[in-house]
Design an enzyme around this catalytic site. Sequence first.
Site, PDB file in Angstrom:
ATOM      1  N   HIS A 265       0.595  -1.068   0.271  1.00 42.82           N
ATOM      2  CA  HIS A 265       0.263  -0.511   0.244  1.00 42.82           C
ATOM      3  C   HIS A 265       1.076   1.528  -0.415  1.00 42.82           C
ATOM      4  CE1 HIS A 265      -2.912   2.434   0.614  1.00 42.82           C
ATOM      5  NE2 HIS A 265      -3.600   2.275   1.734  1.00 42.82           N
ATOM      6  N   HIS A 306       0.042   0.749 -12.464  1.00 43.40           N
ATOM      7  CA  HIS A 306      -0.724   0.890 -11.093  1.00 43.40           C
ATOM      8  C   HIS A 306      -1.781  -0.057 -11.532  1.00 43.40           C
ATOM      9  CE1 HIS A 306      -3.169   3.061  -8.213  1.00 43.40           C
ATOM     10  NE2 HIS A 306      -2.132   3.736  -8.274  1.00 43.40           N
ATOM     11  N   ASP A 363       4.426   7.510  -7.496  1.00 41.09           N
ATOM     12  CA  ASP A 363       5.668   6.658  -6.516  1.00 41.09           C
ATOM     13  C   ASP A 363       6.853   6.956  -7.187  1.00 41.09           C
ATOM     14  OD1 ASP A 363       3.258   5.839  -4.574  1.00 41.09           O
ATOM     15  OD2 ASP A 363       2.922   4.245  -6.027  1.00 41.09           O
TER      16      ASP A 363
END
Length: 427
Positions: A265, A306, A363
């Site tokens: 996560h 993703h 990210d």
Amino acid sequence: MADKKAQLTVGEGNTLELPIYSGTLGHDVIDVRTLIANGYITYDPGFMSTASCESKITFIDGDKGVLLHRGYPIEELAYKSDYLETCYLLMHGELPNKEQKAEFSQSIMTHTMVNEQLKSFLNGFRRDAHPMAVMCGIVGALSAFYHDSLDNDNPRHREISAHRLISKMPTIAAMAYKYSVGQPIMYPRNELGYAENFLHMMFNTPADIKPISPVLTRAMERILILHADHEQNASTSTVRLVGSTGANPFACIAAGIAALWGPAHGGANEAVLLMLDEIGDVSNVQKFIDKAKDKNDPFKLMGFGHRVYKNFDPRAKVMKESCDEVLSELGIHDPQLELAMKLEEIALNDPYFKERNLYPNVDFYSGIILKAMGIPTSMFTVIFAMSRTVGWISHWMEMLSEPHKINRPRQLYTGSDVREYVPVDKR
């Protein structure tokens, strides 16, 4: 009122009518709440096809690469808004006017201090404790210090607790960092902006206080905005689940932090840096690109593609611009960052990745930015938690403001049937 009905036929001649609801955007929803009265429940591991709640806060369309906060595209907020204005929007449903924004910002920035006894609480942790462990423990303990406004049925109490959490999270995050490196804790400066104040507490010392670069402040501001909320993800669902029990807000947010700590996560940007360590050198990039293409090789390129966004991550474009600005501002020649840029260049131009929409995600770029700023990888998820606090608290407030029951998922039981107990001497 339901827009239409679905019919579910079970066995011979047993047909059930189920309401179908249409939201503002997204999939239609079949209401299955009456199934249990007819002797059935649904089975959906991972809740991939189940809406656990009704919400007006955030909408994601992963196929189209859309992320909306209260109807506003995330790109517009990242370019035109600031973090505290975005916080107000998530919590209240509308952008603030000039007076509301000033009042809200002042409320947040004048409550940045934490109880001085929390410094003693810090000393109970080992110096090498992970900052997420420190943050999770301290946030959970806040209810012992701020127990004057814990009536969940009181809207004013909910608002006070929300403001306290948003205002104190940067202070707690910076405290965890300073403790880990043995430096004096820096008190917040309320005249600074939210992101600037955090960077001040992170990088300044009592002996050397320097102004924070506007470029770094803007990059941190965008990181906070882009991670502020992301619909019903694991940590947000956890906060709602815990909140449904009537637990105090500090316990609920601590639970969200614990869920975010999981590497699947909140640890994605940290995983990017670990992957770069594994690749090691620019000369090895092509070899690892080939490994990523090999379906028989377990190696995966972290920070590309993703789970939700099947086309592109709408946050990534904004984050890439900030990444370029930060690297240009700092003029860093770091082999790991150069390796990341080479990886990005190849992946953006390789047909294999383009055909599969495996583009660098938020990210990938946020990890590079934080690394360039000098923030250790152990702090990446802490900063994520700091930014996501407003999303968690907004969902918690929304849930409590509407009729709700304690969340109680069902199960498909496949264990033993009823058995007779056998005394130990006869087994």
